[in-house]
Design an enzyme around this catalytic site. Structure first.
Site, mmCIF file in Angstrom:
data_model
loop_
_atom_site.group_PDB
_atom_site.id
_atom_site.type_symbol
_atom_site.label_atom_id
_atom_site.label_comp_id
_atom_site.label_asym_id
_atom_site.label_seq_id
_atom_site.Cartn_x
_atom_site.Cartn_y
_atom_site.Cartn_z
ATOM 1 N N LYS A 53 -24.163 -41.879 11.355
ATOM 2 C CA LYS A 53 -25.228 -41.743 10.358
ATOM 3 C C LYS A 53 -24.654 -41.869 8.942
ATOM 4 C CE LYS A 53 -27.905 -39.013 13.580
ATOM 5 N NZ LYS A 53 -28.182 -37.681 14.142
ATOM 6 N N GLN A 97 -27.966 -31.338 13.448
ATOM 7 C CA GLN A 97 -27.681 -32.020 14.713
ATOM 8 C C GLN A 97 -27.839 -31.054 15.882
ATOM 9 O OE1 GLN A 97 -26.985 -35.265 14.933
ATOM 10 N NE2 GLN A 97 -26.431 -35.370 17.069
ATOM 11 N N ASP A 118 -36.076 -35.555 10.539
ATOM 12 C CA ASP A 118 -36.149 -35.629 11.996
ATOM 13 C C ASP A 118 -37.581 -35.492 12.502
ATOM 14 O OD1 ASP A 118 -33.752 -36.132 13.207
ATOM 15 O OD2 ASP A 118 -33.152 -34.032 13.397
HETATM 16 N N1 LIG Z 1 -31.327 -33.255 15.050
HETATM 17 C C1 LIG Z 1 -30.956 -34.269 15.810
HETATM 18 N N2 LIG Z 1 -31.385 -35.506 15.523
HETATM 19 C C2 LIG Z 1 -31.000 -36.570 16.304
HETATM 20 O O1 LIG Z 1 -31.402 -37.714 16.054
HETATM 21 C C3 LIG Z 1 -30.119 -36.328 17.408
HETATM 22 C C4 LIG Z 1 -29.711 -35.013 17.641
HETATM 23 N N3 LIG Z 1 -30.153 -34.021 16.838
HETATM 24 N N4 LIG Z 1 -28.878 -34.737 18.655
HETATM 25 C C5 LIG Z 1 -28.357 -35.752 19.532
HETATM 26 C C6 LIG Z 1 -29.236 -36.967 19.603
HETATM 27 C C7 LIG Z 1 -28.537 -38.226 20.081
HETATM 28 N N5 LIG Z 1 -28.708 -39.193 19.023
HETATM 29 C C8 LIG Z 1 -28.157 -40.486 19.016
HETATM 30 C C9 LIG Z 1 -28.155 -41.283 17.895
HETATM 31 C C10 LIG Z 1 -27.550 -42.522 17.881
HETATM 32 C C11 LIG Z 1 -26.944 -43.023 19.004
HETATM 33 C C12 LIG Z 1 -26.283 -44.356 18.951
HETATM 34 O O2 LIG Z 1 -26.398 -45.062 17.959
HETATM 35 N N6 LIG Z 1 -25.544 -44.770 20.001
HETATM 36 C C13 LIG Z 1 -24.892 -46.052 20.028
HETATM 37 C C14 LIG Z 1 -23.474 -46.031 20.545
HETATM 38 C C15 LIG Z 1 -23.049 -44.822 21.306
HETATM 39 C C16 LIG Z 1 -21.602 -44.874 21.791
HETATM 40 O O3 LIG Z 1 -21.071 -45.979 22.021
HETATM 41 O O4 LIG Z 1 -21.008 -43.771 21.907
HETATM 42 C C17 LIG Z 1 -25.692 -47.024 20.885
HETATM 43 O O5 LIG Z 1 -26.541 -46.591 21.649
HETATM 44 O O6 LIG Z 1 -25.434 -48.216 20.763
HETATM 45 C C18 LIG Z 1 -26.953 -42.265 20.152
HETATM 46 C C19 LIG Z 1 -27.557 -41.026 20.158
HETATM 47 C C20 LIG Z 1 -29.352 -38.604 17.986
HETATM 48 N N7 LIG Z 1 -29.679 -37.336 18.260
#
Ligand SMILES: Nc1nc(=O)c2c([nH]1)NC[C@@H]1CN(c3ccc(C(=O)N[C@@H](CCC(=O)O)C(=O)O)cc3)C=[N+]21
Length: 283
Positions: A53, A97, A118
């Site tokens: 982020k 998070q 969020d």
């Molecule tokens: N308050 C809060 N807000 C959130 O938005 C939030 C949270 N808590 N807790 C956890 C989850 C999970 N999450 C992700 C965001 C981006 C990818 C992301 O960009 N992943 C990449 C790569 C992942 C990798 O290769 O490790 C992809 O899918 O291409 C994944 C998961 C947001 N979350």
């Protein structure tokens, strides 16, 4: 036949270009959006998300304010950081998070609703139920935006959502059944007796169960759009809810990684820029 790839990474690149133009217009008014993040503990995946982020904000010319707290942080300590971000005019919006291991409801409630990028503050979830404008949860709107960009129709479609969690399944049901989306939505969960029967009837399947390989090829209607929100880890690698063989029958499929994850970050940035525009207009 193999499914069209719903390329969240590519769509995010397009959205970044759109956002850069909006950030430039804000800069002309002397406004630079600022993202705050609060991370508790040292879960490697959570660290990666938060790091990603902050890389996104840097690419967009958005300021960022990162607060990483140890796993030993208390409720009061995290709340003090939230209070500080609430009070800081340079912080347009911020998120805590999840999971924190603390009283999540108290933390969500403490974020100023106007800084809740969020869309998870009880006030904003209430607005979603009531049909009022407000910031919307990032992963659910990321799914909807991805379908929109590939012209996958939702109006009148049968959509099956798997999972009823706070961040994805529950709000997705609320969003998809709005008049603007107009989808007929079935929310399945661990208590669903015959998941396969529901999925088989779906034009769009969005799985956010966190169970690797839950959605198999035989469950998917030929030509259906399948979105994989699962982010389980198996042997250190991301394992989605959707079995890869689903690509042989689906019409559209998100890669994972590279599908819904980048769209979640895209919507976070979009929510932030929208809030900055609203704050700039009301000065
Ligand atoms: N308050 C809060 N807000 C959130 O938005 C939030 C949270 N808590 N807790 C956890 C989850 C999970 N999450 C992700 C965001 C981006 C990818 C992301 O960009 N992943 C990449 C790569 C992942 C990798 O290769 O490790 C992809 O899918 O291409 C994944 C998961 C947001 N979350």
């Amino acid at each position: 036949m193999t499914a069209t790839v719903l390329d969240g990474k590519a769509v995010f690149a397009t959205i970044k270009d759109e956002l850069r133009a909006r950030v430039a217009r804000l800069a002309e008014q002397g406004v630079v959006p600022g993202l705050g993040t609060v991370l508790v503990g040292d879960d490697p995946a959570s660290k990666w998300y938060v790091g990603a982020k902050h890389r996104d904000t840097a690419e967009l010319g958005i300021n960022s304010f990162r607060h990483d707290l140890p796993a030993s942080a208390t409720q009061a300590e995290v709340e003090a950081v939230i209070d500080q971000l609430n009070a800081d005019p340079a912080v347009t919006g911020f998120l805590v998070q999840q999971p924190t291991g603390l009283d999540e409801f108290a933390l969500l409630s403490r974020v100023l609703p106007t800084k809740d990028i969020d869309g998870l503050h009880p006030m904003n979830l209430g607005k979603l139920v009531l049909g009022e404008d407000g910031p919307l949860p990032c992963t659910p709107i990321g799914c909807i935006e991805l379908l929109r960009r590939y012209d996958v129709p939702l109006d009148g479609a049968e959509v099956v959502v798997v999972g009823r969690g706070l961040t994805v399944g529950r709000p997705l049901g609320l969003l998809l059944t709005r008049r603007s989306e107009n989808a007929t939505t079935t929310l399945c969960h661990t208590g669903t007796r015959d998941l396969a029967a529901h999925v088989r009837g779906a034009d769009v399947v969005i799985s956010a169960a966190g169970r690797p390989g839950l959605i198999t090829r035989d469950m998917v209607k030929p030509g259906a759009a399948v979105l994989d929100v699962g982010v389980s880890r198996v042997d250190g690698k991301i394992a989605g809810d959707v079995d890869p063989a689903v690509a042989e029958v689906a019409g559209y499929l998100t890669p994972n990684p590279g599908g819904v994850g980048p769209m979640t970050r895209a919507m976070l940035m979009a929510n932030l820029v929208t809030l900055a525009e609203q704050q700039a207009a009301s000065r």
